[in-house]
Design a protein around this motif. Structure first.
Motif, PDB file in Angstrom:
ATOM      1  N   ASN A   7       0.876  -1.164   0.000  1.00 52.95           N
ATOM      2  CA  ASN A   7       0.000   0.000   0.000  1.00 52.95           C
ATOM      3  C   ASN A   7       0.918   1.221   0.000  1.00 52.95           C
ATOM      4  O   ASN A   7       1.487   1.558   1.014  1.00 52.95           O
ATOM      5  N   LYS A   9       0.112   4.231  -0.341  1.00 55.65           N
ATOM      6  CA  LYS A   9      -0.557   5.430   0.198  1.00 55.65           C
ATOM      7  C   LYS A   9      -0.325   6.609  -0.749  1.00 55.65           C
ATOM      8  O   LYS A   9      -0.258   6.399  -1.962  1.00 55.65           O
ATOM      9  N   HIS A  93      -9.576   1.358   4.945  1.00 55.91           N
ATOM     10  CA  HIS A  93      -8.282   1.545   5.617  1.00 55.91           C
ATOM     11  C   HIS A  93      -8.455   2.528   6.776  1.00 55.91           C
ATOM     12  O   HIS A  93      -9.256   3.463   6.686  1.00 55.91           O
ATOM     13  N   GLU A  95      -6.800   4.932   7.721  1.00 54.43           N
ATOM     14  CA  GLU A  95      -6.609   6.344   7.364  1.00 54.43           C
ATOM     15  C   GLU A  95      -7.865   6.905   6.699  1.00 54.43           C
ATOM     16  O   GLU A  95      -8.185   8.083   6.868  1.00 54.43           O
ATOM     17  N   GLU A 164      -5.358  -4.600  10.816  1.00 57.33           N
ATOM     18  CA  GLU A 164      -4.340  -3.572  10.970  1.00 57.33           C
ATOM     19  C   GLU A 164      -4.637  -2.757  12.233  1.00 57.33           C
ATOM     20  O   GLU A 164      -5.429  -1.798  12.177  1.00 57.33           O
ATOM     21  N   ALA A 168      -0.447   0.367  15.373  1.00 51.85           N
ATOM     22  CA  ALA A 168       0.750  -0.263  14.796  1.00 51.85           C
ATOM     23  C   ALA A 168       1.081   0.299  13.411  1.00 51.85           C
ATOM     24  O   ALA A 168       2.151   0.013  12.870  1.00 51.85           O
ATOM     25  N   ILE A 169       0.180   1.099  12.849  1.00 46.09           N
ATOM     26  CA  ILE A 169       0.374   1.569  11.471  1.00 46.09           C
ATOM     27  C   ILE A 169       1.338   2.746  11.443  1.00 46.09           C
ATOM     28  O   ILE A 169       1.096   3.783  12.064  1.00 46.09           O
ATOM     29  N   GLY A 170       2.435   2.543  10.744  1.00 47.09           N
ATOM     30  CA  GLY A 170       3.397   3.629  10.547  1.00 47.09           C
ATOM     31  C   GLY A 170       4.116   4.074  11.807  1.00 47.09           C
ATOM     32  O   GLY A 170       4.709   5.141  11.836  1.00 47.09           O
ATOM     33  N   GLY A 208       0.719  -3.313   9.653  1.00 41.66           N
ATOM     34  CA  GLY A 208       1.108  -2.426  10.759  1.00 41.66           C
ATOM     35  C   GLY A 208       2.574  -2.624  11.085  1.00 41.66           C
ATOM     36  O   GLY A 208       2.937  -3.572  11.774  1.00 41.66           O
ATOM     37  N   SER A 209       3.425  -1.736  10.506  1.00 40.50           N
ATOM     38  CA  SER A 209       4.864  -1.773  10.778  1.00 40.50           C
ATOM     39  C   SER A 209       5.536  -3.092  10.411  1.00 40.50           C
ATOM     40  O   SER A 209       6.465  -3.542  11.095  1.00 40.50           O
ATOM     41  N   VAL A 210       5.061  -3.683   9.328  1.00 33.76           N
ATOM     42  CA  VAL A 210       5.752  -4.875   8.807  1.00 33.76           C
ATOM     43  C   VAL A 210       7.025  -4.402   8.110  1.00 33.76           C
ATOM     44  O   VAL A 210       7.039  -3.385   7.419  1.00 33.76           O
ATOM     45  N   LEU A 228      -0.120  -6.703   4.568  1.00 36.40           N
ATOM     46  CA  LEU A 228      -0.394  -5.429   3.896  1.00 36.40           C
ATOM     47  C   LEU A 228       0.658  -4.453   4.415  1.00 36.40           C
ATOM     48  O   LEU A 228       0.694  -4.151   5.606  1.00 36.40           O
ATOM     49  N   VAL A 229       1.517  -4.029   3.512  1.00 36.57           N
ATOM     50  CA  VAL A 229       2.719  -3.309   3.925  1.00 36.57           C
ATOM     51  C   VAL A 229       2.672  -1.870   3.423  1.00 36.57           C
ATOM     52  O   VAL A 229       2.493  -1.640   2.227  1.00 36.57           O
ATOM     53  N   GLY A 231       4.836   1.617   4.750  1.00 38.59           N
ATOM     54  CA  GLY A 231       6.155   2.256   4.665  1.00 38.59           C
ATOM     55  C   GLY A 231       7.232   1.388   4.022  1.00 38.59           C
ATOM     56  O   GLY A 231       7.944   1.843   3.108  1.00 38.59           O
TER      57      GLY A 231
HETATM   58  P1  PGA Z   1       2.784   0.547   7.654  1.00 36.73           P
HETATM   59  O1  PGA Z   1       1.303   0.736   7.048  1.00 36.73           O
HETATM   60  O2  PGA Z   1       3.355  -0.708   7.077  1.00 36.73           O
HETATM   61  O3  PGA Z   1       3.524   1.787   7.210  1.00 36.73           O
HETATM   62  O4  PGA Z   1       2.635   0.474   9.135  1.00 36.73           O
HETATM   63  C1  PGA Z   1       0.471  -0.371   6.826  1.00 36.73           C
HETATM   64  C2  PGA Z   1      -0.840   0.066   6.270  1.00 36.73           C
HETATM   65  O5  PGA Z   1      -1.340   1.134   6.653  1.00 36.73           O
HETATM   66  O6  PGA Z   1      -1.447  -0.613   5.400  1.00 36.73           O
END
Ligand code: PGA
Length: 246
Positions: A7, A9, A93, A95, A164, A168-170, A208-210, A228-229, A231
């Motif tokens: 992803n 973004k 998502h 966001e 997600e 944990a996201i970003g 989430g931060s993979v 789902l990756v 960053g």
């Molecule tokens: P992240 O985002 O890998 O940057 O944490 C994942 C996502 O929002 O799909």
């Protein structure tokens, strides 16, 4: 088949997307035992589609609108996406939910329209930090899934779900693989409850931060069917490493 998705973004212009693919595609050439999905911004879909000709890498969109056409300034329909050979759409998502105020009702309409158009939604669900701390993780995930699938319960096999956790996201702080496993197993039970004829075709992805270091650990969990990756997918080498991490 496991599904490893990127992803991007709101990152990468069309020319940057092309430069990415020139590096990425040779790194994943010949991989056939897992599905690879790229979800670029709308503006890059066209160039990415052309660059993916002859490759098994799939194309996804990060969002869609549920109406077929008309006076919806700024929105993109599923017919438009289909013509660009998009086969997956990320829906709900966090966001979209928390920055753009998307409701469960809107997300439900988007899932329905994707299914009608024959595109596979990747429905995102996950709890916020305060909800996790209040012990509400399972409740939040269940509510989001039930509302997203409201009225279309018999189609549970036609979508994938990404768990997600919002915290944990970003953030660089992923869930532990064990915690993710608990939620993934819960989601699979829930799908069986929602649709007694469910055939287990729904993949439950973790996001989430993979990163290349932790991806293999997540993928070693029984009910983690993909990733789902965000960053870490912006760098072609690190995303290729994630694709190959298991
Ligand atoms: P992240 O985002 O890998 O940057 O944490 C994942 C996502 O929002 O799909």
């Amino acid at each position: 088949m496991k599904l490893i998705s990127a992803n991007w973004k709101m990152n990468l212009t069309p020319s940057q997307s092309l430069a990415y693919l020139q590096k990425f595609l040779p790194l994943v050439e010949g991989i056939k035992d897992r599905e690879i999905l790229l979800c670029p911004p709308f503006t890059s879909l066209c160039v990415v589609k052309d660059a993916l000709k002859g490759s098994s890498v799939k194309l996804g969109a990060q969002n869609c609108y549920y109406e077929a056409k008309g006076a919806y300034t700024g929105e993109v329909s599923l017919e438009m996406l289909k013509e660009l050979e998009v086969s997956y759409v990320i829906v709900g998502h966090s966001e979209r939910r928390w920055i753009f105020g998307e409701s469960d009702e809107l997300i439900n309409k988007k899932v329905i329209s994707c299914l009608k158009a024959g595109l596979r939604p990747v429905l995102c669900v996950g709890e916020k930090l305060e909800e996790r701390e209040a012990g509400l993780t399972f409740k939040v995930v269940e509510t989001q899934i039930r509302l997203a699938l409201s009225g279309i319960e018999e189609y549970t096999d036609s979508l994938d779900i990404a768990y997600e956790p919002v915290w944990a996201i970003g953030t660089g702080t992923p869930a532990t693989p064990e915690d993710a496993q608990l939620v993934h197993a819960f989601i699979k039970d829930l799908l069986n409850q929602i649709n007694s004829k469910h055939q287990g075709k729904t993949r439950v992805l973790y996001g989430g931060s993979v990163n290349p270091k932790n991806a293999g650990e997540f993928m070693s969990m029984k009910d983690v069917d993909g990733l789902l990756v965000g960053g870490a997918s912006l760098d072609p080498e690190s995303f290729a490493q994630i694709v190959k991490s298991f």
